[in-house]
Write an enzyme that holds these catalytic residues in place. Structure first.
Site, PDB file in Angstrom:
ATOM      1  N   ASP A  80      22.914  20.581  39.834  1.00  0.00           N
ATOM      2  CA  ASP A  80      22.613  20.280  38.482  1.00  0.00           C
ATOM      3  C   ASP A  80      20.786  20.040  39.182  1.00  0.00           C
ATOM      4  OD1 ASP A  80      23.220  18.212  36.654  1.00  0.00           O
ATOM      5  OD2 ASP A  80      23.307  16.909  37.319  1.00  0.00           O
ATOM      6  N   HIS A  81      20.113  20.442  37.819  1.00  0.00           N
ATOM      7  CA  HIS A  81      19.015  19.742  37.312  1.00  0.00           C
ATOM      8  C   HIS A  81      17.843  20.582  38.724  1.00  0.00           C
ATOM      9  CE1 HIS A  81      18.546  17.302  34.525  1.00  0.00           C
ATOM     10  NE2 HIS A  81      20.312  16.984  34.149  1.00  0.00           N
ATOM     11  N   HIS A 181      20.504   9.945  30.807  1.00  0.00           N
ATOM     12  CA  HIS A 181      21.094   9.502  31.990  1.00  0.00           C
ATOM     13  C   HIS A 181      21.599   8.111  32.618  1.00  0.00           C
ATOM     14  CE1 HIS A 181      19.065  13.669  33.414  1.00  0.00           C
ATOM     15  NE2 HIS A 181      20.732  13.753  32.887  1.00  0.00           N
ATOM     16  N   GLY A 182      22.939   8.188  32.737  1.00  0.00           N
ATOM     17  CA  GLY A 182      23.040   6.074  32.723  1.00  0.00           C
ATOM     18  C   GLY A 182      23.202   6.180  32.001  1.00  0.00           C
ATOM     19  N   GLY A 212      23.964  13.313  30.276  1.00  0.00           N
ATOM     20  CA  GLY A 212      24.105  11.805  30.553  1.00  0.00           C
ATOM     21  C   GLY A 212      25.308  11.169  29.344  1.00  0.00           C
ATOM     22  N   ASN A 235      28.129  11.199  35.879  1.00  0.00           N
ATOM     23  CA  ASN A 235      27.726  11.368  37.221  1.00  0.00           C
ATOM     24  C   ASN A 235      27.957   8.990  37.109  1.00  0.00           C
ATOM     25  OD1 ASN A 235      26.421  10.803  39.575  1.00  0.00           O
ATOM     26  ND2 ASN A 235      24.673  12.383  39.393  1.00  0.00           N
TER      27      ASN A 235
HETATM   28  P1  13P Z   1      25.262  10.197  33.368  1.00  0.00           P
HETATM   29  O1  13P Z   1      24.778   9.121  34.468  1.00  0.00           O
HETATM   30  O2  13P Z   1      24.659   9.459  32.146  1.00  0.00           O
HETATM   31  O3  13P Z   1      27.139  10.675  33.300  1.00  0.00           O
HETATM   32  O4  13P Z   1      24.992  11.390  33.442  1.00  0.00           O
HETATM   33  C1  13P Z   1      25.530  12.740  34.241  1.00  0.00           C
HETATM   34  C2  13P Z   1      24.006  14.009  33.941  1.00  0.00           C
HETATM   35  O5  13P Z   1      23.340  13.665  32.823  1.00  0.00           O
HETATM   36  C3  13P Z   1      23.836  14.337  35.341  1.00  0.00           C
HETATM   37  O6  13P Z   1      22.906  15.683  35.028  1.00  0.00           O
END
Ligand code: 13P
Length: 287
Positions: A80-81, A181-182, A212, A235
């Site tokens: 991821d990323h 994210h978050g 996110g 996440n």
């Molecule tokens: P969150 O932490 O908001 O769930 O986002 C996770 C995410 O997009 C990981 O790539």
């Protein structure tokens, strides 16, 4: 077992989303897999660069391989990323099923150039590539003290997305349509721009990805899936559930030193969160 590409095509056709659930260690994986097994859902396990360094890329691959064999479930692993071609190459050679190149901070031309290189390498190894156009709000804490609003200029432009997809050859596309994210303190965050998503989906035929996913209102999630979102990343909600229950367990069992005893409950908390998401994403019994 059928391929990840097969499951993306199925998700697009049948209008559900595959959950990507990120983890930092084996305990969270146990909770995530228990949820997938209970609900017979395909899932993607995710590791950011930081998470993959902590877990070990080869260790993560080995873990997924054994879990697939033991459960018979379609369980896949995504980097991821990832911000560099070199790190992506390492993950592909280690055996990841999917890689996400995040060139969102680069000028579009540069993003396209590296994404194209990533897609060419991934294709040779049968690995799925997620590209990204537009930017997600993020900071290290993931728990924002104030209401978070994504900047208009960070939303994905449908024209840029169309050009990017045409030039790069990626398999799926992450789009910035209001999520971040978050989670923030407003509760009912974020504000998904469904009109923008619709506009992008009209120009881009690929399965689309929503990052996110934590804290996103249920009705927004359902509508986004209806408009072409085929993968949703989670996440923070997992981290929160795991950490809160772990803190509580250590507090009420001050003398307990056996990890498998105090970790059972945090694993259970992860299972519950992931089951909720799988139901919301409509992927129950799609394995
Ligand atoms: P969150 O932490 O908001 O769930 O986002 C996770 C995410 O997009 C990981 O790539």
């Amino acid at each position: 077992m059928k391929t990840l590409k097969y499951y993306f095509a199925k998700a697009k056709k049948e209008k559900f989303a595959i959950g990507q659930f990120n983890f930092s260690d084996w305990s969270q994986v146990k909770g995530i897999i228990a949820a997938a097994a209970n609900l017979k859902s395909p899932i993607i396990l995710g590791t950011s660069e930081g998470e993959s360094k902590f877990v070990g890329s080869q260790e993560a691959v080995a873990m997924v391989k054994i879990l697939r064999r033991k459960t018979g479930l379609p369980i896949f692993l995504n980097l991821d990323h990832a911000k560099s071609f070199e790190y992506i190459k390492e993950a592909i050679l280690a055996g990841y099923d999917m890689v996400h190149f995040d060139g969102s901070k680069l000028p579009l031309e540069e993003n396209i150039k590296i994404s194209k290189k990533v897609a060419a390498l991934a294709k040779k190894h049968g690995v799925v590539v997620e590209g990204e156009v537009g930017r997600f709000g993020t900071d290290a804490s993931r728990l924002y003290k104030e209401k978070f609003e994504i900047k208009e200029e960070d939303l994905t432009s449908s024209a840029d997305a169309q050009l990017y997809v045409k030039k790069t050859g990626v398999d799926v596309l992450a789009v910035s349509v209001g999520t971040f994210h978050g989670i923030d303190n407003s509760g009912a965050s974020p504000n998904i721009r469904l009109e923008r998503l619709k506009e992008i989906a009209e120009k881009v035929a690929l399965p689309l990805v929503l990052h996110g996913g934590s804290g996103t209102p249920e009705k927004d999630v359902a509508q986004a899936i209806g408009l072409g979102i085929c993968k949703i990343n989670i996440n923070t909600d997992i981290r929160l559930a795991f950490s809160a229950r772990l803190r509580k367990m250590l507090e009420i069992n001050k003398d307990e030193i056996t990890p498998y005893k105090y970790l059972a409950e945090p694993i259970e908390a992860v299972r519950a969160v992931v089951e909720e998401k799988i139901k919301l994403f409509g992927s129950v019994s799609k394995a």
